[in-house]
Scaffold this motif. Sequence first.
Motif, PDB file in Angstrom:
ATOM      1  N   ASN A 532       0.811  -1.221   0.000  1.00 53.40           N
ATOM      2  CA  ASN A 532       0.000   0.000   0.000  1.00 53.40           C
ATOM      3  C   ASN A 532       0.844   1.269   0.000  1.00 53.40           C
ATOM      4  O   ASN A 532       0.307   2.370  -0.124  1.00 53.40           O
ATOM      5  CB  ASN A 532      -0.920   0.019   1.227  1.00 53.40           C
ATOM      6  N   ASP A 573     -13.382   1.014   8.947  1.00 53.41           N
ATOM      7  CA  ASP A 573     -13.679   1.915   7.831  1.00 53.41           C
ATOM      8  C   ASP A 573     -14.772   2.924   8.172  1.00 53.41           C
ATOM      9  O   ASP A 573     -14.693   4.096   7.783  1.00 53.41           O
ATOM     10  CB  ASP A 573     -14.102   1.110   6.599  1.00 53.41           C
ATOM     11  N   LYS A 601      -3.601   6.639   2.651  1.00 52.87           N
ATOM     12  CA  LYS A 601      -4.374   5.761   1.759  1.00 52.87           C
ATOM     13  C   LYS A 601      -5.715   5.382   2.380  1.00 52.87           C
ATOM     14  O   LYS A 601      -6.750   5.361   1.702  1.00 52.87           O
ATOM     15  CB  LYS A 601      -3.574   4.502   1.423  1.00 52.87           C
ATOM     16  N   ARG A 602      -5.709   5.099   3.685  1.00 52.26           N
ATOM     17  CA  ARG A 602      -6.957   4.727   4.351  1.00 52.26           C
ATOM     18  C   ARG A 602      -7.964   5.877   4.289  1.00 52.26           C
ATOM     19  O   ARG A 602      -9.147   5.665   4.016  1.00 52.26           O
ATOM     20  CB  ARG A 602      -6.692   4.347   5.814  1.00 52.26           C
ATOM     21  N   ASP A 605      -9.173   6.303   0.661  1.00 55.35           N
ATOM     22  CA  ASP A 605     -10.062   5.199   0.273  1.00 55.35           C
ATOM     23  C   ASP A 605     -11.478   5.403   0.800  1.00 55.35           C
ATOM     24  O   ASP A 605     -12.447   4.898   0.219  1.00 55.35           O
ATOM     25  CB  ASP A 605      -9.516   3.861   0.772  1.00 55.35           C
TER      26      ASP A 605
END
Length: 650
Positions: A532, A573, A601-602, A605
């Motif tokens: 990632n 999430d 990135k989290r 996303d």
Amino acid sequence: MLGREAEWCHEVTPFGDWEDRTRQAFSDSYHTLCCFLARETDSVLLAVGYRKLPEHPHPVGLQDCLCASIHFLKSLKTYGVDPSRVVICGESIGGSAAASILQILLGRLDLPKIRAQVLIYPILQAINFQLPSHLQNQNVPFLTRDLMITCILNYFSIDPSWKDVILTGSYIPQDTWMKYRKWLGSDNIPQRFGNKIQQPEFPGPFNKSAYPELKDFLDIKISPLVADNEVIAQLPEALLVSIHWDVLRDDILLYKKRLEDQGVPVTWYHVEDGFHGCLLLFDKKIFSFPCCWNIINAVGNILEKMNICSMPRFVCLVQDCIVSKESHGVFVKDLHFGTIPVRLFQPKAASSKPRRGIIFLHGGGAVLGSLDSYHNLCTFLARETDSVLLSVGYRKLPYYHHPYILYDCLNASIHFLKSLNAYGVDPSRVVLCGDSIGAAAVAIVTQNLVGRADLPKIRAQVLLYPVLQALYFQFPSNLQNANVPFLTKDFMMTCVCKYMSIDPSWKDAMLTGACMPPSTWKKYEKWLSPDNIPKMFRSEYQQPQSPAPFNEAAYLETKHTMSVDASPLLAEDKVIAQVPEAFLVTLQWDILRDDALLYKKRLEDQGVPVTWYHVADGFHGCIILFDKKFFSFPCALNIVNAVVSYIKGL
């Protein structure tokens, strides 16, 4: 020192522009160091104040050092010196002079033999400037490759137009290089220092017109590293000091091999987190240089073992003592929210409307950092962003472990958010900001406040080189930057173990991931996988086995590191999707760099807006140096200005 009597050839950067302004400063700059060496070794020490640029280029400095050495050696009885215990010592260009003098004095039957040589990050040759350290460390302060070459050109009175020829070695005849290659070739450098360097072609195509101008570089008085074997074999034993982040590192590594190959006893001391010139700063009461951390940390550990003072408390006391607080343009008030000490910064300029608010959570690995040490940074942020800033003095080690930092930061933030009107703060423009472990607290507090309808929503989070998980330590940045100051792998794991109340014996299990059950890795791999991380940060990365074979005993001792209160990167999430927009700062030379890249990135996303600011020359903890003037680093001020610009734009 290896004896009772010593001679010191000091280093002064032979750079003409400095000489006019700092002649007296340089003449005294080694006084404290020489006093320390003389006192601690019980030696008579002679420091040589040789002549320098701009009036006196090479070989005047060497001649002065040689003449002073001979005079001293002939007068030892006068000074009460044992002729069998004389050591010659020098650093940088002084180390070069020491090496040259030793070779010149060989065979002098009218003089006592030198007992030992101490060469501290010396420059020992001016021939091959394509060694691994020249390429790896060419932009490392304080001796960059450009500054090094500029100094050499000035010192040897060479026209700057020959600079590229010197760097490529184009002035070296092929037969000369064939003679010296066995001593100067990069293949003589231990593999661990040069395994990532693709050796350029050296020397470059021969430039016949350059040879007459530069041939003196091949002389052993300038390049003592290329002295003949019969000379090297007669030299006294040596203490050699090399510095990992020094552009000259490989000179000493090559000289070490030459001495050892000729049977000369060598004691080698390699400093992983040092930089060229750091010795001169050994007594400076500042926290501005990486090698100071190890010294202070070591003293703290000794005091802790003697039950005098804990290491963390000692380091904090030293840090706070050196801070000179400034409050230009702001009113400052110390308060307590319950038992939590806080400091309020309010701009003095009048405002016709409520200001934005900043809650600042400082870094320091739960060991360092305080309201005082971050005072100037908070003053700057409050003044330049025209904000009311609250700095939280949370409880730290050695008396308070996880989760006290989180409790204090969360409770202080809630109290402030409920009192915004009292401080003239606009509820729609409150920012949480922090660095290092303070940035971790920002992420955790932000996640904890998700869904709190009784509180104003946080407008943005500013995370400066955060630590965001304590589960996986095999990312590219963990391996690439393991020995980069201020935060080395060893110091990081010491902080983690102390903060999380984990016995240090479990450190290896944590580093290899052996404390992580396979089911846990399967759950979190989608977020923690090095895949990632952008390719530009893992081009030379070989992922180890992830994780190591499971150790249940280690898991039971460390499982609390896997909670989101310790590792906010692992939040679900649905939580991540609700946090406010973020400003993320990553540093190229930071062991924690990849934590922030994964969090970026989290967030992205889950549709959270992210502004990413990457600092190519940054290192962990640099922001606290932003106002240290001469001892500051450009990256620190760049980060602070970027934060100010971002917050003002909200």
